[in-house]
Write a protein that holds these residues in place. Structure first.
Motif, short mmCIF file in Angstrom:
data_model
loop_
_atom_site.label_atom_id
_atom_site.label_comp_id
_atom_site.label_asym_id
_atom_site.label_seq_id
_atom_site.Cartn_x
_atom_site.Cartn_y
_atom_site.Cartn_z
N SER A 265 33.44 28.52 52.88
CA SER A 265 34.86 28.79 52.94
C SER A 265 35.25 29.14 54.38
CB SER A 265 35.20 29.94 52.01
OG SER A 265 36.50 30.39 52.24
N SER A 266 36.35 28.61 54.82
CA SER A 266 36.80 28.86 56.19
C SER A 266 37.48 30.21 56.31
CB SER A 266 37.77 27.76 56.62
OG SER A 266 38.96 27.86 55.86
N GLY A 267 37.86 30.81 55.19
CA GLY A 267 38.57 32.07 55.24
C GLY A 267 40.06 31.91 55.43
N ALA A 268 40.51 30.69 55.66
CA ALA A 268 41.94 30.47 55.87
C ALA A 268 42.64 30.35 54.53
CB ALA A 268 42.16 29.20 56.70
N GLY A 269 43.72 31.07 54.38
CA GLY A 269 44.50 30.99 53.15
C GLY A 269 45.44 29.81 53.19
N VAL A 270 46.19 29.65 52.14
CA VAL A 270 47.15 28.55 52.02
C VAL A 270 48.12 28.58 53.20
CG1 VAL A 270 49.05 27.62 50.64
CG2 VAL A 270 46.98 28.46 49.53
N GLY A 271 48.59 29.76 53.56
CA GLY A 271 49.58 29.88 54.62
C GLY A 271 49.04 29.52 55.99
N GLY A 272 47.74 29.60 56.17
CA GLY A 272 47.14 29.32 57.48
C GLY A 272 46.64 27.90 57.63
N ALA B 219 49.94 50.00 41.55
CA ALA B 219 48.70 49.24 41.39
C ALA B 219 49.00 47.75 41.23
CB ALA B 219 47.92 49.76 40.18
N VAL B 220 50.04 47.44 40.48
CA VAL B 220 50.44 46.04 40.29
C VAL B 220 50.91 45.45 41.62
CG1 VAL B 220 52.04 44.51 39.08
CG2 VAL B 220 50.99 46.46 37.87
N LYS B 221 51.69 46.20 42.35
CA LYS B 221 52.16 45.74 43.66
C LYS B 221 50.98 45.55 44.62
CE LYS B 221 55.68 46.67 47.12
NZ LYS B 221 56.85 47.50 47.47
N GLY B 222 50.03 46.47 44.57
CA GLY B 222 48.84 46.36 45.42
C GLY B 222 48.05 45.10 45.12
N ALA B 223 47.96 44.74 43.84
CA ALA B 223 47.24 43.53 43.46
C ALA B 223 47.92 42.29 44.04
CB ALA B 223 47.13 43.43 41.95
N LEU B 224 49.25 42.24 43.96
CA LEU B 224 49.96 41.09 44.53
C LEU B 224 49.84 41.07 46.05
CD1 LEU B 224 51.67 38.57 44.42
CD2 LEU B 224 53.70 40.01 44.27
N LYS B 225 49.97 42.22 46.68
CA LYS B 225 49.85 42.26 48.14
C LYS B 225 48.47 41.80 48.59
CE LYS B 225 53.53 45.19 49.57
NZ LYS B 225 53.94 46.10 50.62
N ALA B 226 47.42 42.14 47.83
CA ALA B 226 46.07 41.68 48.17
C ALA B 226 45.99 40.16 48.04
CB ALA B 226 45.05 42.36 47.27
N SER B 227 46.60 39.60 47.00
CA SER B 227 46.62 38.14 46.84
C SER B 227 47.38 37.48 47.98
CB SER B 227 47.26 37.75 45.50
OG SER B 227 46.45 38.12 44.43
N LEU B 228 48.52 38.05 48.34
CA LEU B 228 49.31 37.49 49.44
C LEU B 228 48.53 37.51 50.74
CD1 LEU B 228 52.80 39.04 48.65
CD2 LEU B 228 52.12 36.65 48.38
N GLN B 229 47.78 38.57 50.96
CA GLN B 229 46.97 38.66 52.18
C GLN B 229 45.89 37.58 52.18
OE1 GLN B 229 45.07 42.45 52.78
NE2 GLN B 229 44.62 42.01 54.91
N ARG B 230 45.21 37.40 51.05
CA ARG B 230 44.17 36.37 50.97
C ARG B 230 44.76 34.97 51.16
NH1 ARG B 230 42.48 39.78 46.85
NH2 ARG B 230 43.44 38.46 45.26
N LEU B 231 45.96 34.76 50.61
CA LEU B 231 46.62 33.46 50.72
C LEU B 231 47.31 33.25 52.06
CD1 LEU B 231 48.19 33.43 47.15
CD2 LEU B 231 46.43 31.86 47.98
N GLU B 232 47.46 34.34 52.82
CA GLU B 232 48.19 34.32 54.08
C GLU B 232 49.64 33.86 53.88
OE1 GLU B 232 46.02 32.22 57.13
OE2 GLU B 232 44.18 33.30 56.67
N LEU B 233 50.28 34.45 52.86
CA LEU B 233 51.67 34.12 52.53
C LEU B 233 52.50 35.39 52.46
CD1 LEU B 233 51.10 31.54 49.65
CD2 LEU B 233 51.77 31.04 52.00
N ASP B 234 53.82 35.22 52.58
CA ASP B 234 54.76 36.33 52.45
C ASP B 234 55.25 36.49 51.01
OD1 ASP B 234 54.68 36.86 55.21
OD2 ASP B 234 56.22 35.35 55.58
#
Length: 89
Positions: A1-8, A34-49
């Motif tokens: 895996s390159s580590g780059a998310g969808v946004g990158g 906790a729910v917001k934290g889960a989405l923010k973690a996904s957004l970070q991995r995906l490199e999306l806003d």
């Protein structure tokens, strides 16, 4: 895996993609933070806003957690972190 998310990926404009992700059963919570934290973690991995669709993975964790998680998803939608919400299964 390159580590780059969808946004990158640099493969077109964000508006051309429809990105969906799920709130796992383990992340369903009576605590909206906790729910917001889960989405923010996904957004970070995906490199999306934001994602286009954020789904509760399954209604199995029980009525109280499911309803609290649903309310949190609606807040996340209102905050612009996801465009639509739903239940996957």
């Amino acid at each position: 895996s390159s580590g780059a998310g969808v946004g990158g990926q640099g493969q077109g404009r964000r508006e051309e993609l429809f990105v969906a992700t799920k709130l796992s059963n383990a992340d369903q919570s009576k605590d909206p933070r906790a729910v917001k934290g889960a989405l923010k973690a996904s957004l970070q991995r995906l490199e999306l806003d934001y994602v286009d669709s954020y789904l509760i993975h399954s209604p199995l964790p029980g009525r109280e957690r499911r309803l609290a998680s649903w309310a949190a998803l609606l807040e996340l939608r209102d905050e612009g972190l996801c465009r639509s919400v739903g239940v996957a299964n």
